[in-house]
Scaffold this motif. Structure first.
Motif, PDB file in Angstrom:
ATOM      1  N   ILE A 164      90.236  73.072  55.910  1.00 56.40           N
ATOM      2  CA  ILE A 164      89.609  73.199  54.587  1.00 56.40           C
ATOM      3  C   ILE A 164      88.894  71.883  54.289  1.00 56.40           C
ATOM      4  CG2 ILE A 164      90.035  73.610  52.119  1.00 56.40           C
ATOM      5  CD1 ILE A 164      92.642  74.971  52.875  1.00 56.40           C
ATOM      6  N   LYS A 165      87.597  71.986  53.990  1.00 54.46           N
ATOM      7  CA  LYS A 165      86.832  70.759  53.714  1.00 54.46           C
ATOM      8  C   LYS A 165      86.138  70.836  52.363  1.00 54.46           C
ATOM      9  CE  LYS A 165      86.058  69.205  58.419  1.00 54.46           C
ATOM     10  NZ  LYS A 165      85.730  70.044  59.558  1.00 54.46           N
ATOM     11  N   ASN A 166      86.514  69.914  51.494  1.00 55.55           N
ATOM     12  CA  ASN A 166      85.858  69.748  50.197  1.00 55.55           C
ATOM     13  C   ASN A 166      85.681  71.071  49.440  1.00 55.55           C
ATOM     14  OD1 ASN A 166      84.671  68.250  48.145  1.00 55.55           O
ATOM     15  ND2 ASN A 166      82.595  68.582  48.966  1.00 55.55           N
TER      16      ASN A 166
ATOM     17  N   ILE B  87      88.537  75.130  39.110  1.00 54.09           N
ATOM     18  CA  ILE B  87      89.973  74.931  39.288  1.00 54.09           C
ATOM     19  C   ILE B  87      90.232  74.025  40.502  1.00 54.09           C
ATOM     20  CG2 ILE B  87      92.222  76.052  39.562  1.00 54.09           C
ATOM     21  CD1 ILE B  87      90.980  77.144  37.104  1.00 54.09           C
ATOM     22  N   LEU B  88      89.578  74.346  41.598  1.00 53.53           N
ATOM     23  CA  LEU B  88      89.728  73.512  42.797  1.00 53.53           C
ATOM     24  C   LEU B  88      88.544  72.550  42.849  1.00 53.53           C
ATOM     25  CD1 LEU B  88      90.874  76.132  45.475  1.00 53.53           C
ATOM     26  CD2 LEU B  88      92.277  74.762  43.909  1.00 53.53           C
ATOM     27  N   LYS B  89      88.876  71.264  42.994  1.00 55.07           N
ATOM     28  CA  LYS B  89      87.817  70.258  42.858  1.00 55.07           C
ATOM     29  C   LYS B  89      87.701  69.392  44.091  1.00 55.07           C
ATOM     30  CE  LYS B  89      88.627  70.228  37.893  1.00 55.07           C
ATOM     31  NZ  LYS B  89      89.223  69.525  36.751  1.00 55.07           N
ATOM     32  N   GLY B  90      87.700  70.026  45.231  1.00 55.67           N
ATOM     33  CA  GLY B  90      87.525  69.258  46.463  1.00 55.67           C
ATOM     34  C   GLY B  90      88.815  69.147  47.252  1.00 55.67           C
ATOM     35  N   ILE B  91      89.237  70.276  47.831  1.00 55.67           N
ATOM     36  CA  ILE B  91      90.473  70.289  48.620  1.00 55.67           C
ATOM     37  C   ILE B  91      90.136  70.011  50.080  1.00 55.67           C
ATOM     38  CG2 ILE B  91      92.391  71.745  49.438  1.00 55.67           C
ATOM     39  CD1 ILE B  91      92.792  71.541  46.578  1.00 55.67           C
ATOM     40  N   ASN B  92      90.894  69.117  50.699  1.00 56.50           N
ATOM     41  CA  ASN B  92      90.775  68.870  52.134  1.00 56.50           C
ATOM     42  C   ASN B  92      92.153  69.045  52.753  1.00 56.50           C
ATOM     43  OD1 ASN B  92      87.908  67.826  52.566  1.00 56.50           O
ATOM     44  ND2 ASN B  92      88.645  66.580  50.839  1.00 56.50           N
ATOM     45  N   LEU B  93      92.194  69.883  53.815  1.00 55.81           N
ATOM     46  CA  LEU B  93      93.496  70.149  54.427  1.00 55.81           C
ATOM     47  C   LEU B  93      93.297  70.645  55.855  1.00 55.81           C
ATOM     48  CD1 LEU B  93      96.585  70.360  53.785  1.00 55.81           C
ATOM     49  CD2 LEU B  93      96.179  72.730  53.095  1.00 55.81           C
TER      50      LEU B  93
ATOM     51  N   ASN C  15     102.537  73.371  37.282  1.00 50.90           N
ATOM     52  CA  ASN C  15     101.802  74.575  36.887  1.00 50.90           C
ATOM     53  C   ASN C  15     100.381  74.198  36.518  1.00 50.90           C
ATOM     54  OD1 ASN C  15     103.999  76.257  37.172  1.00 50.90           O
ATOM     55  ND2 ASN C  15     104.716  75.829  35.084  1.00 50.90           N
ATOM     56  N   GLY C  16      99.457  75.051  36.883  1.00 57.21           N
ATOM     57  CA  GLY C  16      98.071  74.818  36.494  1.00 57.21           C
ATOM     58  C   GLY C  16      97.334  73.848  37.392  1.00 57.21           C
ATOM     59  N   SER C  17      97.981  73.386  38.467  1.00 57.96           N
ATOM     60  CA  SER C  17      97.326  72.397  39.319  1.00 57.96           C
ATOM     61  C   SER C  17      96.327  73.037  40.280  1.00 57.96           C
ATOM     62  CB  SER C  17      98.386  71.627  40.118  1.00 57.96           C
ATOM     63  OG  SER C  17      99.150  72.524  40.897  1.00 57.96           O
ATOM     64  N   GLY C  18      96.402  74.374  40.431  1.00 57.11           N
ATOM     65  CA  GLY C  18      95.460  75.056  41.328  1.00 57.11           C
ATOM     66  C   GLY C  18      96.118  75.622  42.573  1.00 57.11           C
ATOM     67  N   LYS C  19      97.457  75.575  42.641  1.00 60.40           N
ATOM     68  CA  LYS C  19      98.176  76.054  43.834  1.00 60.40           C
ATOM     69  C   LYS C  19      97.893  77.528  44.116  1.00 60.40           C
ATOM     70  CE  LYS C  19     102.438  75.350  42.495  1.00 60.40           C
ATOM     71  NZ  LYS C  19     102.393  74.927  41.087  1.00 60.40           N
ATOM     72  N   SER C  20      98.067  78.341  43.085  1.00 61.78           N
ATOM     73  CA  SER C  20      97.872  79.775  43.286  1.00 61.78           C
ATOM     74  C   SER C  20      96.408  80.105  43.548  1.00 61.78           C
ATOM     75  CB  SER C  20      98.371  80.566  42.076  1.00 61.78           C
ATOM     76  OG  SER C  20      99.771  80.705  42.174  1.00 61.78           O
ATOM     77  N   THR C  21      95.532  79.361  42.880  1.00 57.11           N
ATOM     78  CA  THR C  21      94.100  79.568  43.113  1.00 57.11           C
ATOM     79  C   THR C  21      93.770  79.343  44.585  1.00 57.11           C
ATOM     80  OG1 THR C  21      93.583  78.871  40.879  1.00 57.11           O
ATOM     81  CG2 THR C  21      91.781  78.786  42.465  1.00 57.11           C
ATOM     82  N   LEU C  22      94.318  78.282  45.143  1.00 56.88           N
ATOM     83  CA  LEU C  22      94.065  77.998  46.559  1.00 56.88           C
ATOM     84  C   LEU C  22      94.525  79.175  47.430  1.00 56.88           C
ATOM     85  CD1 LEU C  22      93.184  76.054  48.808  1.00 56.88           C
ATOM     86  CD2 LEU C  22      95.490  75.062  48.759  1.00 56.88           C
TER      87      LEU C  22
ATOM     88  N   GLY D 258      95.414  68.627  39.394  1.00 54.46           N
ATOM     89  CA  GLY D 258      94.041  68.638  38.883  1.00 54.46           C
ATOM     90  C   GLY D 258      93.036  69.141  39.890  1.00 54.46           C
ATOM     91  N   GLY D 259      93.460  70.044  40.768  1.00 50.71           N
ATOM     92  CA  GLY D 259      92.516  70.652  41.708  1.00 50.71           C
ATOM     93  C   GLY D 259      92.245  69.823  42.948  1.00 50.71           C
TER      94      GLY D 259
END
Lengths: 254, 428
Positions: free
Chosen positions: A4-6, A16-22, A36-43, A221-222
């Motif tokens: 996962i890039k940016n 909700i997601l503001k630049g995930i790298n994994l 809660n609300g950090s974006g886990k479920s959204t991801l 915070g995403g």
């Protein structure tokens, strides 16, 4: 396996997601923790292909293939499995019919012969035992009238039947008592293998006592704000999310 | 001044007269009432939603030929009677040979029997609400009288296959009367099918007269083709402690109308009416049901589901009439609807008339769409979108289909519904 890039994603124009790298390799177990609300479920939902979430930028590949180009069902056939936080009740479709249709869709995709009703019944009964669900649950409507714990076990039952490459578990521990947690964890541990990756999304670290992750990431915070080994989860448990400067849920989600 | 068309002006044609005299007299009497019966328009209350689909012309008034091919040979696990264009085909039929059960074609009745039947025919139906049952009464050329003596139990279902076919436009008027003696039991399965592609009308009437304690199950599958307009009526009268159960599965067509009327005349009577309707393309289907609670302590339970796709139109009008003496009545009516496209239309109308004060009467109607979250759940397991849609749509009616008590009919219905939905979702 999964890269996962940016990744940025929004729901109803709210980012909700503001630049995930994994990066997740085959055989690894990753845990994503966060308030809660950090974006886990959204991801989780974005990876599975829920169209209610819009990917605004970034890239996700599964074994080199662009995941974001694929429809939800194609992702599933390529090996993505999401265990839902709130499994859906579908009265009128029997669990058995649902599971067999799914398994045969996968087999067809792999060019294998479909399983007939008798063969499948035998398999489904065996796997039901593994997650301690009475085979009578196979005849009921999908998740219809199941307790919270039964629903979660039904999710793991599906994972065991579908044998995904990447299993994403969204808050699979929520609503489980100690016994159910043990059964679900045993199921997940049975899924662990060299050619399969597992991504656990959880608020609490108690699940990680049963399913020991190789890596732990903290989402707030995403964004992933900290990554580490198993010890990170223990540290979080001890010090709370405040330790990482996450003040409250409100702020975390903004 | 131009005269409004009546049912008679369009539809009074000479027909064959191999019926016993009392039935010919009845037919004549019915024909005379048609003269004052206007062809329904959208201003006719019980045809409000459906009159625009009614496309009857002079050509179609011609009775379809009596002899014909028995093209369809559905495998039937029970006794079988085949009607083609409203006339029985003896060589394709197998009657039960059991004590207490007499099945006769109208043409084979003695004058006395015919005389008795002429008083019964039409007695189960409310003439004000079933104009077209009168048309059938004026036009039927054959029919079947099924008489169960007290205590008689038919050991297997009786299937009546009603086939309408024609190379040229025309109409058919099948007529069935079931006279169920005290504590008798039977299951009647009626399947309506068609062949050919001319414009055809099937105008059917089936009646059930249940003496006390009788227990009758009626299953009705309407599977006629796109060239057939179907206007059918089923009338039921129930005496003390009798039970009537009905399962209707209807596939849409250019015009589909079924009136089902049940009159609970004896205390402790019970009826259960289930109905499933599916429409797609520009198809239509209209179910009008009417339950009269005349006597006290009766139960009625009615569950209908409509599914409309594309630009099709389904109608459900459910009337419950609780008469002044019908204390302790228990009536429950439920109609749920699934709209698959924004261009589809469903009209649902409960009509309750309650004149007794100590009754329980519940009714509910909903209209909804397929649930997006359920769809996501299914496709997230690798199930294709079309198949997921078919599964969810079937799920909406499965509960009712599964209650069809004859396995072979249940399987036929399931198979045909599945095929229907696969066609509905072929673009998806």
């Amino acid at each position: 396996m999964l890269s996962i890039k940016n990744l940025h994603a929004s729901v109803e124009d709210k980012e909700i997601l503001k630049g995930i790298n994994l990066e997740i390799k085959a055989g690894e177990v990753h845990a994503i923790m966060g308030p809660n609300g950090s974006g886990k479920s959204t991801l989780s939902q974005v990876l599975a292909g829920n169209e209610a979430f819009e990917v605004t930028s970034g890239e996700v590949t599964l074994n080199g293939e662009n995941l974001l180009d694929l429809e939800t069902e194609e992702r599933a056939r390529e090996g993505i499995f999401l265990a839902f936080q709130y499994p859906v009740e579908i009265p009128g479709v029997s669990n058995l019919q649902f599971l067999r249709t799914a398994v045969n869709a996968m087999r067809q995709h792999r060019g294998e012969e479909e399983m007939n009703a008798a063969e499948f019944m035998k398999l489904a009964r065996e796997v039901s035992k593994q997650v301690d669900l009475d085979p009578s649950f196979l005849k009921r409507g999908v998740n219809e009238g199941f307790s919270g714990g039964e629903k979660k076990r039904n999710e793991i039952l599906q994972a065991l039947l579908l044998q995904p490459k990447l299993a994403i578990l969204d808050e699979t521990d929520s609503g489980l008592d100690i016994d159910a947690l043990k059964i679900v964890s045993d199921g997940v541990n049975a899924l662990r293998s060299e050619d399969r990756a597992i991504l656990m999304v959880t608020h609490y670290q108690r699940l990680l006592n049963h399913i020991v992750p190789d890596y732990v990431h903290v989402l707030a915070g995403g964004r992933i704000i900290k990554s580490g080994g198993r010890e990170l989860a223990l540290e979080l448990e001890e010090k709370g999310y405040g330790w990482l400067g996450i003040k409250d849920e409100e702020e975390a989600s903004n | 001044m131009k005269q409004a068309p009546t049912l008679s002006s369009a539809f009074l044609h000479p027909v064959c007269d191999r019926l016993p005299e009392p039935l010919l007299a009845l037919r004549k009497q019915r024909a005379s009432t048609l003269v004052d019966m206007p062809m329904p328009t959208r201003k006719t209350e019980n045809w409000k939603y459906s009159a625009k689909y009614l496309k009857l012309d002079d050509e179609m008034a011609i009775s379809l030929p009596n002899e014909g091919k028995t093209g369809n040979s559905l495998a039937v696990p029970g006794y079988k009677v085949v009607f083609i264009n409203g006339v029985m085909v003896p060589e394709a039929s197998e009657f039960p040979d059991m004590d207490g059960i007499a099945i006769k074609r109208f043409g084979d009745l003695t004058t006395d029997e015919a005389s008795a039947l002429s008083l019964q025919l039409g007695s189960t139906l409310d003439p004000k609400r079933t104009q077209f049952a009168h048309l059938n009464g004026a036009r039927f050329e054959d029919g079947l009288l099924i008489r169960l003596k007290p205590g008689a139990v038919l050991d297997q279902p009786l299937f009546i296959i009603h086939e309408t076919w024609g190379d040229a436009p025309g109409s058919a008027y099948p007529r069935i009367f079931v006279d169920a003696g005290a504590n008798s039991q039977m299951t009647l399965v009626e399947e309506y099918i068609s062949s050919g592609d001319a414009s055809l009308l099937a105008n059917t009437v089936t009646e059930f007269d249940l003496a006390h304690g009788a227990n009758i199950t009626s299953i009705r599958l309407n599977m006629e083709g796109e060239n057939v307009q179907h206007i059918g009526a089923t009338g039921v009268v129930q005496q003390r402690s009798s039970r009537f159960e009905s399962h209707c599965v209807g596939f849409g067509g250019p015009l589909r109308r079924h009136d089902l009327q049940v009159r609970l005349e004896g205390e402790g009577g019970e009826c259960k009416l289930n109905g499933v309707v599916v429409t797609q393309g520009k198809q239509h289907y209209d179910n009008h049901t009417c339950i009269d609670h005349v006597a006290a302590h009766c139960n009625s339970e009615e569950t209908y589901r409509n599914i409309a796709a594309d630009k099709s139109h389904a109608v459900f009008n459910g009337r419950i009439h609780i008469h002044p003496d019908a204390q302790k009545s228990n009536a429950d009516m439920n109609n749920k609807n699934l709209l698959l496209n924004s261009g589809a239309e469903i009209d649902t109308k409960p009509e309750l008339e309650i004149y007794a004060d100590d009754v329980k009467c519940a009714h509910g109607a909903t209209i909804g769409q397929l649930d997006e979250i359920s769809l996501f759940y299914l496709v997230s397991r690798g199930i294709g979108r079309r198949q997921a849609n078919v599964l969810l749509t079937m799920a909406f009616i499965n509960e009712l289909v599964e209650q069809i008590p004859v396995e072979a009919v249940r399987e036929t219905a399931q198979m045909r519904l599945n095929e229907f939905f696969e066609q509905t979702f072929q673009e998806a």
